[in-house]
Write an enzyme that holds these catalytic residues in place. Structure first.
Site, mmCIF file in Angstrom:
data_model
loop_
_atom_site.group_PDB
_atom_site.id
_atom_site.type_symbol
_atom_site.label_atom_id
_atom_site.label_comp_id
_atom_site.label_asym_id
_atom_site.label_seq_id
_atom_site.Cartn_x
_atom_site.Cartn_y
_atom_site.Cartn_z
ATOM 1 N N ARG A 49 -3.034 4.944 -11.773
ATOM 2 C CA ARG A 49 -3.329 3.524 -11.618
ATOM 3 C C ARG A 49 -4.174 3.352 -10.363
ATOM 4 O O ARG A 49 -4.082 4.152 -9.428
ATOM 5 C CB ARG A 49 -2.047 2.711 -11.518
ATOM 6 C CG ARG A 49 -1.114 2.845 -12.728
ATOM 7 C CD ARG A 49 0.141 2.012 -12.513
ATOM 8 N NE ARG A 49 1.054 2.084 -13.669
ATOM 9 C CZ ARG A 49 1.998 2.994 -13.819
ATOM 10 N NH1 ARG A 49 2.171 3.920 -12.872
ATOM 11 N NH2 ARG A 49 2.772 2.992 -14.877
ATOM 12 N N LYS A 94 3.074 1.109 -9.124
ATOM 13 C CA LYS A 94 3.844 0.230 -10.008
ATOM 14 C C LYS A 94 5.163 0.843 -10.452
ATOM 15 O O LYS A 94 6.178 0.168 -10.533
ATOM 16 C CB LYS A 94 2.993 -0.115 -11.231
ATOM 17 C CG LYS A 94 3.712 -0.981 -12.267
ATOM 18 C CD LYS A 94 2.805 -1.249 -13.448
ATOM 19 C CE LYS A 94 3.534 -2.058 -14.508
ATOM 20 N NZ LYS A 94 2.671 -2.313 -15.696
ATOM 21 N N HIS A 166 -8.834 0.158 -14.532
ATOM 22 C CA HIS A 166 -7.764 0.578 -15.431
ATOM 23 C C HIS A 166 -8.304 1.217 -16.703
ATOM 24 O O HIS A 166 -7.569 1.928 -17.411
ATOM 25 C CB HIS A 166 -6.869 -0.607 -15.784
ATOM 26 C CG HIS A 166 -5.447 -0.214 -16.062
ATOM 27 N ND1 HIS A 166 -4.618 0.335 -15.108
ATOM 28 C CD2 HIS A 166 -4.702 -0.262 -17.205
ATOM 29 C CE1 HIS A 166 -3.430 0.592 -15.628
ATOM 30 N NE2 HIS A 166 -3.458 0.243 -16.908
ATOM 31 N N ARG A 169 -7.888 4.914 -16.598
ATOM 32 C CA ARG A 169 -6.544 5.389 -16.949
ATOM 33 C C ARG A 169 -6.385 5.444 -18.470
ATOM 34 O O ARG A 169 -5.833 6.410 -19.014
ATOM 35 C CB ARG A 169 -5.504 4.465 -16.324
ATOM 36 C CG ARG A 169 -4.037 4.810 -16.630
ATOM 37 C CD ARG A 169 -3.144 3.908 -15.800
ATOM 38 N NE ARG A 169 -1.755 3.934 -16.221
ATOM 39 C CZ ARG A 169 -0.852 4.800 -15.806
ATOM 40 N NH1 ARG A 169 -1.217 5.761 -14.974
ATOM 41 N NH2 ARG A 169 0.402 4.723 -16.211
ATOM 42 N N HIS A 192 5.219 6.651 -16.900
ATOM 43 C CA HIS A 192 5.851 5.572 -17.658
ATOM 44 C C HIS A 192 7.362 5.785 -17.713
ATOM 45 O O HIS A 192 7.823 6.894 -17.966
ATOM 46 C CB HIS A 192 5.306 5.523 -19.084
ATOM 47 C CG HIS A 192 3.923 4.949 -19.176
ATOM 48 N ND1 HIS A 192 3.060 5.219 -20.214
ATOM 49 C CD2 HIS A 192 3.239 4.123 -18.341
ATOM 50 C CE1 HIS A 192 1.924 4.582 -20.030
ATOM 51 N NE2 HIS A 192 2.000 3.913 -18.900
ATOM 52 N N TYR A 201 -1.189 4.075 -26.141
ATOM 53 C CA TYR A 201 -2.330 4.977 -26.155
ATOM 54 C C TYR A 201 -2.397 5.818 -27.433
ATOM 55 O O TYR A 201 -3.324 6.599 -27.601
ATOM 56 C CB TYR A 201 -2.275 5.911 -24.943
ATOM 57 C CG TYR A 201 -2.325 5.167 -23.638
ATOM 58 C CD1 TYR A 201 -3.510 4.654 -23.165
ATOM 59 C CD2 TYR A 201 -1.160 4.952 -22.897
ATOM 60 C CE1 TYR A 201 -3.560 3.947 -21.976
ATOM 61 C CE2 TYR A 201 -1.199 4.247 -21.706
ATOM 62 C CZ TYR A 201 -2.402 3.743 -21.245
ATOM 63 O OH TYR A 201 -2.443 3.052 -20.074
#
Length: 660
Positions: A49, A94, A166, A169, A192, A201
């Site tokens: 990120r 994040k 982004h 990514r 994640h 994805y």
């Protein structure tokens, strides 16, 4: 007036925007500074990120092959994403969890170029951030998100593309998925917490969908019909077809005959494969039950009876006899089928009069392994060796205990082919020759259910052997050696006992506990058994400090027979019997050494005390009805397995004084 409800068509879920490989190269090449090229490469290659990238410190970049001098055991070039709340540029990770991401050589080269560039920036020596402003009043200070967004968008416009931080990514994640990286690995790389986030994805473009449909259709078109006998083709035959199909595709690609076919029309070895019949080290749960093995033993005379094959002076009855010996060795030794069929003729050795089987562990490439076996199994092997000596010698097979049955069965191997025995001889015996195989479960009318014959496979005897030892209380480290497992984790699978089964076992056995005098000292309920006592090598212990220490703080070094806190129950009977036998052996050794009288007296006292407890428990078990006694014995086996699966006490701990 009737109001009509407005219906809104659902929006089509769009896949994340990404860059193609060519577009990615264009964007990186359009960057005018080493810093920007490094930033774009890190985003695309590592899938970070933008907040994670801007929060990187120089200490997070481990780019040498060995980083142990930095206190990091991870090998190869990599970076560490570390959540920090004190970033002066407001960058945030994040996920909130640290993670490691491997780096490519391209990132290492660009980082080296960036270091040379930043040395020319005033104030850079005092800034530990990887990415910093190169010019202007903020030169030498960490790069902010707003500046980064403007830089990436400006680079994209130079190429005539739309580029956002982004999007890089998304590009990294999509490239990983398309290259066959497993979704769980992608989830870890991206940081994640949920697989649902990674599922975004797992999008596909139109050409991917068409290629996938075409690939499946092509494979199905090659699927052969069943043979005339109605049975499925063997696993080896189907794997050969798949191998030929893969070879054909590779040749067509290399020859340029599939340039117009999308890249998705391909076989991925990770997903498009046909597994062998037995591919795992030990597929727990496939153990053949003992009552089924007993039924197989009854019909052992039928094994090999269906073949009328004779060769080299061997009659059909000679081959049948060999197959029956193979079965018996499989059943009694727990070796893999290939390890049994490849036994050498001189595989039996006696050490101090005790028989030992010498075999080769082909799976782990460890040859000359030794396994203690029972005298009955040893006599069976010796009898077959004599019978083999009396039979006509099979050319080039003199060294094998089970010679190859004829020229049709790959004589170059010399010994009985494992597939021939497992898939033909054994399978025909179980499926066609044995009239009935029943389960121990009953139907509504009280009749036994038919046992599923597909569950009876030669490898199941290995699982049954291991489960038999686990149920008997064999220590995990001992069973690991018997099974020749490389990892103890595999062995521990045989000791798994569910919580409900353990509670039921405790409820059955707890009331039968005695003290060191043999007097009844049963526990009132299962909770008291679990909370107020701890398992020691030879019985339960209720001494408070030892219970608190989990059995590791015995102040008299496990001389349980003389302790008023000693509470053995029937589940400890095998351990008690072994301890009594060991003490008697120690006594004989002490007498032979003419040791002091108090040494012999101490051993006599322990033998009497342990024997008293064991005799009292046996008396109580003998007084129980047969059904209740069987329930207690079953519960005892469950508890022995549960104790073995816990942190069992090594032998050396029994002679080591506690440190407390």
């Amino acid at each position: 007036m009737v109001k009509a409800r407005v219906l809104k068509a659902p929006e089509i879920e769009r896949a994340p925007q990404t860059l193609t490989g060519v577009q990615t190269e264009q964007v990186i090449d359009a960057a005018r500074t080493a810093r920007d090229r490094l930033l774009l490469t890190v985003l695309v290659e590592a899938g970070l990120r933008i907040g994670e990238a801007l929060g990187l410190r120089r200490e997070d970049m481990h780019l040498l092959p060995d980083s142990t001098h930095l206190g990091c055991r991870t090998g190869g070039a990599h970076l560490h994403v570390r959540p920090r709340q004190d970033n002066v540029n407001g960058a945030r990770a994040k996920a909130g969890r640290p993670r490691m991401v491997p780096l490519t050589p391209e990132v290492v080269h660009r980082y080296r170029d960036h270091l040379a560039e930043r040395e020319q920036v005033v104030g850079s020596a005092d800034c530990d951030y990887v990415f910093l402003n190169l010019v202007g009043v903020h030169a030498g200070r960490p790069l902010s998100y707003s500046n980064t967004k403007q830089v990436i968008e400006r680079i994209g416009r130079r190429c005539g593309l739309t580029a956002r931080p982004h999007m890089m990514r998304h590009t990294a994640a999509t490239r990983w998925i398309r290259n066959g990286v497993a979704p769980d690995v992608v989830q870890t790389l991206l940081g994640h917490a949920s697989s649902a986030s990674t599922a975004v994805y797992l999008h596909a473009q139109d050409e991917d969908l068409r290629a996938a449909v075409a690939a499946v259709a092509a494979v199905e078109s090659l699927a052969p019909e069943r043979p005339e006998d109605g049975h499925d083709y063997s696993t080896s035959h189907r794997r050969a077809l798949l191998r030929h199909w893969r070879t054909f595709l590779e040749y067509a690609r290399q020859a340029g005959m599939m340039d117009h076919v999308p890249g998705g029309f391909a076989l991925n070895p990770r997903f498009h494969s046909i597994a062998a019949v037995e591919v795992t080290e030990d597929d727990l749960g496939r153990a053949i039950p003992e009552h089924v093995i007993a039924q197989l033993d009854v019909h052992l005379g039928l094994l090999g009876a269906s073949t009328g094959y004779a060769s080299g002076g061997w009659r059909a009855a000679d081959f049948a006899r060999m197959y029956q010996v193979v079965y018996a060795v499989l059943r009694d030794t727990g070796r893999r089928p290939g390890e049994v069929t490849s036994l050498h003729r001189d595989c039996l050795e006696r050490v101090d009069g005790k028989p030992t089987l010498i075999y080769d562990n082909h799976k782990r490439r460890r040859h000359g392994r030794r396994l203690p076996i029972s005298e009955t199994t040893a006599q069976l092997v010796e009898t077959w060796q004599k019978e083999l000596d009396a039979l006509p010698a099979v050319p080039a097979c003199a060294q094998w205990l089970f010679p190859s049955p004829g020229q049709r069965n790959r004589p170059r191997r010399g010994h009985l082919n494992t597939s021939h025995f497992c898939n033909r001889i054994f399978r025909n015996w179980v499926d066609e020759l044995i009239p009935d195989l029943v389960d121990d479960r009953l139907d509504e009318d009280g009749a036994p259910h038919a046992y599923d014959r597909t569950q009876v496979v030669p490898y199941g005897f290995r699982h049954a052997y291991a489960q038999r030892h686990a149920d008997a209380g064999t220590r995990p480290d001992v069973l690991r050696e018997l099974m020749d497992h490389r990892s103890l984790d595999v062995t521990m699978g045989y000791y798994k006992v569910s919580l409900s089964r353990k509670q039921e076992a405790v409820r059955t056995v707890a009331a039968l506990a005695v003290d060191r005098h043999g007097a009844a000292r049963g526990f009132g309920d299962p909770l008291a058994y679990e909370v107020e006592s701890v398992g020691d090598p030879y019985g339960g212990c209720t001494e408070p400090s030892n219970v608190k220490a989990g059995g590791g703080h015995c102040q008299i070094r496990f001389q349980c027979a003389g302790c008023d806190f000693y509470r053995p129950d029937p589940s400890y009977l095998p351990a008690l019997e072994q301890q009594i036998a060991d003490l008697r052996a120690d006594k004989e050794a002490a007498l032979a050494m003419e040791a002091a009288d108090w040494v012999v007296r101490n051993l006599d006292d322990q033998i009497r005390a342990y024997s008293k407890s064991a005799d009292e428990m046996r008396r109580k078990l003998d007084a129980l009805p047969a059904e209740e006694r069987a329930a207690v014995e079953s519960a005892s086996r469950e508890l022995r397995k549960a104790r073995s699966a816990a942190a069992f006490i090594p032998l050396q701990a029994l002679t080591t004084r506690s440190s407390e």
